[in-house]
Design a protein around this motif. Structure first.
Motif, PDB file in Angstrom:
ATOM      1  N   SER A  63       7.633  16.525  -1.121  1.00 11.85           N
ATOM      2  CA  SER A  63       6.629  17.189  -1.953  1.00 11.85           C
ATOM      3  C   SER A  63       7.202  18.438  -2.608  1.00 11.85           C
ATOM      4  CB  SER A  63       5.394  17.546  -1.119  1.00 11.85           C
ATOM      5  OG  SER A  63       4.752  16.366  -0.676  1.00 11.85           O
ATOM      6  N   GLN A  64       8.055  19.159  -1.895  1.00  5.98           N
ATOM      7  CA  GLN A  64       8.697  20.347  -2.460  1.00  5.98           C
ATOM      8  C   GLN A  64       9.571  19.964  -3.651  1.00  5.98           C
ATOM      9  OE1 GLN A  64       8.408  23.694  -1.815  1.00  5.98           O
ATOM     10  NE2 GLN A  64       9.761  23.957  -3.566  1.00  5.98           N
ATOM     11  N   LEU A  65      10.369  18.916  -3.510  1.00  5.34           N
ATOM     12  CA  LEU A  65      11.215  18.454  -4.609  1.00  5.34           C
ATOM     13  C   LEU A  65      10.362  17.971  -5.778  1.00  5.34           C
ATOM     14  CD1 LEU A  65      13.987  17.855  -5.790  1.00  5.34           C
ATOM     15  CD2 LEU A  65      13.933  15.646  -4.583  1.00  5.34           C
ATOM     16  N   CYS A  66       9.283  17.280  -5.475  1.00  5.77           N
ATOM     17  CA  CYS A  66       8.378  16.806  -6.523  1.00  5.77           C
ATOM     18  C   CYS A  66       7.802  17.991  -7.303  1.00  5.77           C
ATOM     19  CB  CYS A  66       7.259  15.959  -5.917  1.00  5.77           C
ATOM     20  SG  CYS A  66       6.224  15.123  -7.144  1.00  5.77           S
ATOM     21  N   ALA A  67       7.400  19.028  -6.600  1.00 11.50           N
ATOM     22  CA  ALA A  67       6.858  20.220  -7.263  1.00 11.50           C
ATOM     23  C   ALA A  67       7.896  20.846  -8.189  1.00 11.50           C
ATOM     24  CB  ALA A  67       6.387  21.239  -6.225  1.00 11.50           C
ATOM     25  N   GLU A  68       9.138  20.899  -7.746  1.00 12.04           N
ATOM     26  CA  GLU A  68      10.206  21.481  -8.565  1.00 12.04           C
ATOM     27  C   GLU A  68      10.465  20.648  -9.825  1.00 12.04           C
ATOM     28  OE1 GLU A  68      13.724  22.258  -6.214  1.00 12.04           O
ATOM     29  OE2 GLU A  68      12.499  23.167  -4.627  1.00 12.04           O
ATOM     30  N   ILE A  69      10.540  19.341  -9.661  1.00 11.63           N
ATOM     31  CA  ILE A  69      10.799  18.467 -10.813  1.00 11.63           C
ATOM     32  C   ILE A  69       9.618  18.483 -11.769  1.00 11.63           C
ATOM     33  CG2 ILE A  69      11.167  16.066 -11.522  1.00 11.63           C
ATOM     34  CD1 ILE A  69      12.908  15.760  -8.978  1.00 11.63           C
ATOM     35  N   CYS A  70       8.405  18.459 -11.245  1.00 14.69           N
ATOM     36  CA  CYS A  70       7.217  18.500 -12.100  1.00 14.69           C
ATOM     37  C   CYS A  70       7.141  19.810 -12.885  1.00 14.69           C
ATOM     38  CB  CYS A  70       5.948  18.302 -11.275  1.00 14.69           C
ATOM     39  SG  CYS A  70       5.678  16.609 -10.749  1.00 14.69           S
ATOM     40  N   THR A  71       7.501  20.912 -12.258  1.00 11.83           N
ATOM     41  CA  THR A  71       7.492  22.200 -12.950  1.00 11.83           C
ATOM     42  C   THR A  71       8.510  22.193 -14.084  1.00 11.83           C
ATOM     43  OG1 THR A  71       6.737  23.349 -10.963  1.00 11.83           O
ATOM     44  CG2 THR A  71       7.830  24.689 -12.655  1.00 11.83           C
ATOM     45  N   TRP A  72       9.687  21.686 -13.822  1.00 11.22           N
ATOM     46  CA  TRP A  72      10.728  21.563 -14.850  1.00 11.22           C
ATOM     47  C   TRP A  72      10.245  20.675 -16.007  1.00 11.22           C
ATOM     48  CZ3 TRP A  72      14.097  16.892 -14.879  1.00 11.22           C
ATOM     49  CH2 TRP A  72      15.046  16.927 -15.894  1.00 11.22           C
ATOM     50  N   CYS A  73       9.659  19.543 -15.680  1.00 15.91           N
ATOM     51  CA  CYS A  73       9.180  18.625 -16.710  1.00 15.91           C
ATOM     52  C   CYS A  73       8.062  19.271 -17.533  1.00 15.91           C
ATOM     53  CB  CYS A  73       8.717  17.319 -16.075  1.00 15.91           C
ATOM     54  SG  CYS A  73       8.423  15.981 -17.268  1.00 15.91           S
ATOM     55  N   ALA A  74       7.171  19.970 -16.872  1.00 14.29           N
ATOM     56  CA  ALA A  74       6.082  20.648 -17.594  1.00 14.29           C
ATOM     57  C   ALA A  74       6.647  21.648 -18.594  1.00 14.29           C
ATOM     58  CB  ALA A  74       5.148  21.348 -16.611  1.00 14.29           C
ATOM     59  N   GLU A  75       7.643  22.412 -18.173  1.00 17.48           N
ATOM     60  CA  GLU A  75       8.266  23.388 -19.071  1.00 17.48           C
ATOM     61  C   GLU A  75       8.878  22.714 -20.296  1.00 17.48           C
ATOM     62  OE1 GLU A  75      10.999  25.245 -16.387  1.00 17.48           O
ATOM     63  OE2 GLU A  75       9.437  26.484 -15.457  1.00 17.48           O
ATOM     64  N   GLN A  76       9.507  21.570 -20.097  1.00 19.14           N
ATOM     65  CA  GLN A  76      10.149  20.858 -21.197  1.00 19.14           C
ATOM     66  C   GLN A  76       9.106  20.279 -22.157  1.00 19.14           C
ATOM     67  OE1 GLN A  76      13.618  21.124 -21.370  1.00 19.14           O
ATOM     68  NE2 GLN A  76      13.020  22.441 -19.666  1.00 19.14           N
ATOM     69  N   CYS A  77       8.106  19.620 -21.602  1.00 15.67           N
ATOM     70  CA  CYS A  77       7.109  18.939 -22.436  1.00 15.67           C
ATOM     71  C   CYS A  77       6.163  19.925 -23.134  1.00 15.67           C
ATOM     72  CB  CYS A  77       6.338  17.915 -21.610  1.00 15.67           C
ATOM     73  SG  CYS A  77       7.378  16.518 -21.104  1.00 15.67           S
ATOM     74  N   GLU A  78       5.881  21.046 -22.492  1.00 12.30           N
ATOM     75  CA  GLU A  78       5.013  22.060 -23.109  1.00 12.30           C
ATOM     76  C   GLU A  78       5.596  22.596 -24.410  1.00 12.30           C
ATOM     77  OE1 GLU A  78       2.800  24.066 -19.248  1.00 12.30           O
ATOM     78  OE2 GLU A  78       4.708  24.893 -19.936  1.00 12.30           O
ATOM     79  N   ALA A  79       6.897  22.498 -24.571  1.00 12.23           N
ATOM     80  CA  ALA A  79       7.553  23.012 -25.776  1.00 12.23           C
ATOM     81  C   ALA A  79       7.268  22.157 -27.008  1.00 12.23           C
ATOM     82  CB  ALA A  79       9.062  23.106 -25.550  1.00 12.23           C
ATOM     83  N   HIS A  80       6.711  20.979 -26.802  1.00 15.65           N
ATOM     84  CA  HIS A  80       6.407  20.076 -27.911  1.00 15.65           C
ATOM     85  C   HIS A  80       4.913  20.045 -28.184  1.00 15.65           C
ATOM     86  CE1 HIS A  80      10.284  17.914 -26.598  1.00 15.65           C
ATOM     87  NE2 HIS A  80      10.570  18.757 -27.574  1.00 15.65           N
ATOM     88  N   GLU A  81       4.562  19.930 -29.434  1.00 21.32           N
ATOM     89  CA  GLU A  81       3.152  19.932 -29.848  1.00 21.32           C
ATOM     90  C   GLU A  81       2.476  18.564 -29.723  1.00 21.32           C
ATOM     91  OE1 GLU A  81       1.391  22.663 -30.622  1.00 21.32           O
ATOM     92  OE2 GLU A  81       3.195  23.811 -30.173  1.00 21.32           O
ATOM     93  N   HIS A  82       3.255  17.508 -29.510  1.00 17.76           N
ATOM     94  CA  HIS A  82       2.672  16.162 -29.427  1.00 17.76           C
ATOM     95  C   HIS A  82       1.613  16.096 -28.330  1.00 17.76           C
ATOM     96  CE1 HIS A  82       6.157  15.094 -31.786  1.00 17.76           C
ATOM     97  NE2 HIS A  82       6.983  15.403 -30.786  1.00 17.76           N
ATOM     98  N   TYR A  83       0.567  15.319 -28.614  1.00 16.76           N
ATOM     99  CA  TYR A  83      -0.501  15.163 -27.622  1.00 16.76           C
ATOM    100  C   TYR A  83       0.051  14.618 -26.305  1.00 16.76           C
ATOM    101  CZ  TYR A  83      -4.469  13.424 -25.057  1.00 16.76           C
ATOM    102  OH  TYR A  83      -5.370  13.177 -24.050  1.00 16.76           O
ATOM    103  N   HIS A  84       0.900  13.591 -26.384  1.00 13.42           N
ATOM    104  CA  HIS A  84       1.421  12.971 -25.160  1.00 13.42           C
ATOM    105  C   HIS A  84       2.265  13.962 -24.351  1.00 13.42           C
ATOM    106  CE1 HIS A  84       4.266  11.907 -28.418  1.00 13.42           C
ATOM    107  NE2 HIS A  84       5.155  12.297 -27.544  1.00 13.42           N
ATOM    108  N   CYS A  85       2.973  14.850 -25.019  1.00 16.40           N
ATOM    109  CA  CYS A  85       3.766  15.860 -24.314  1.00 16.40           C
ATOM    110  C   CYS A  85       2.855  16.886 -23.640  1.00 16.40           C
ATOM    111  CB  CYS A  85       4.731  16.561 -25.266  1.00 16.40           C
ATOM    112  SG  CYS A  85       6.126  15.546 -25.783  1.00 16.40           S
ATOM    113  N   GLN A  86       1.812  17.293 -24.338  1.00 21.46           N
ATOM    114  CA  GLN A  86       0.881  18.260 -23.759  1.00 21.46           C
ATOM    115  C   GLN A  86       0.131  17.662 -22.568  1.00 21.46           C
ATOM    116  OE1 GLN A  86       0.543  21.615 -24.617  1.00 21.46           O
ATOM    117  NE2 GLN A  86       2.429  21.140 -25.724  1.00 21.46           N
ATOM    118  N   ALA A  87      -0.264  16.390 -22.677  1.00 20.91           N
ATOM    119  CA  ALA A  87      -0.948  15.713 -21.565  1.00 20.91           C
ATOM    120  C   ALA A  87      -0.004  15.564 -20.379  1.00 20.91           C
ATOM    121  CB  ALA A  87      -1.472  14.351 -22.013  1.00 20.91           C
ATOM    122  N   CYS A  88       1.233  15.234 -20.666  1.00 20.46           N
ATOM    123  CA  CYS A  88       2.240  15.099 -19.618  1.00 20.46           C
ATOM    124  C   CYS A  88       2.434  16.442 -18.909  1.00 20.46           C
ATOM    125  CB  CYS A  88       3.553  14.611 -20.227  1.00 20.46           C
ATOM    126  SG  CYS A  88       4.899  14.417 -19.047  1.00 20.46           S
TER     127      CYS A  88
END
Length: 105
Positions: A63-88
């Protein structure tokens, strides 16, 4: 709903939203790790849900590793304006928070 079930649900939703983002971003230009982070996120989210469901003795570490990877992914996807990126990104943030709750128990 139990803390464990809530985390499993968040992991499965995150994996699904990351798959949508990954599919939508294939072949598109990206100036960061999206969609590559989505692939990592899908795998760890599914694995975390499975580990929690079977009461793995490594649930906290996974779960700790999952939290780290999810946080990284959120940071990457938040940088894009696409709806699918924001939902992700939103699903990744929720999943990371749920996984951190598992770790703190």
């Amino acid at each position: 709903m139990s803390l464990k079930q809530s985390c499993i649900d968040a992991c499965l939703k995150c994996a699904t939203d990351c798959e949508f983002c990954l599919d939508a971003m294939i072949g598109k230009e990206s100036d960061n790790d999206c969609p590559h982070c989505c692939r990592e996120c899908v795998d760890i989210c599914l694995y975390t849900a499975q580990a929690l469901a079977r009461n793995s003795k490594y649930s906290s570490q996974i779960s700790q590793l999952c939290a780290e990877i999810c946080t990284w992914c959120a940071e990457q996807c938040e940088a894009h304006e696409h709806y699918h990126c924001q939902a992700c990104a939103a699903s990744c943030r929720k999943c990371a928070a749920e996984c951190k709750e598992i770790v703190s128990v």
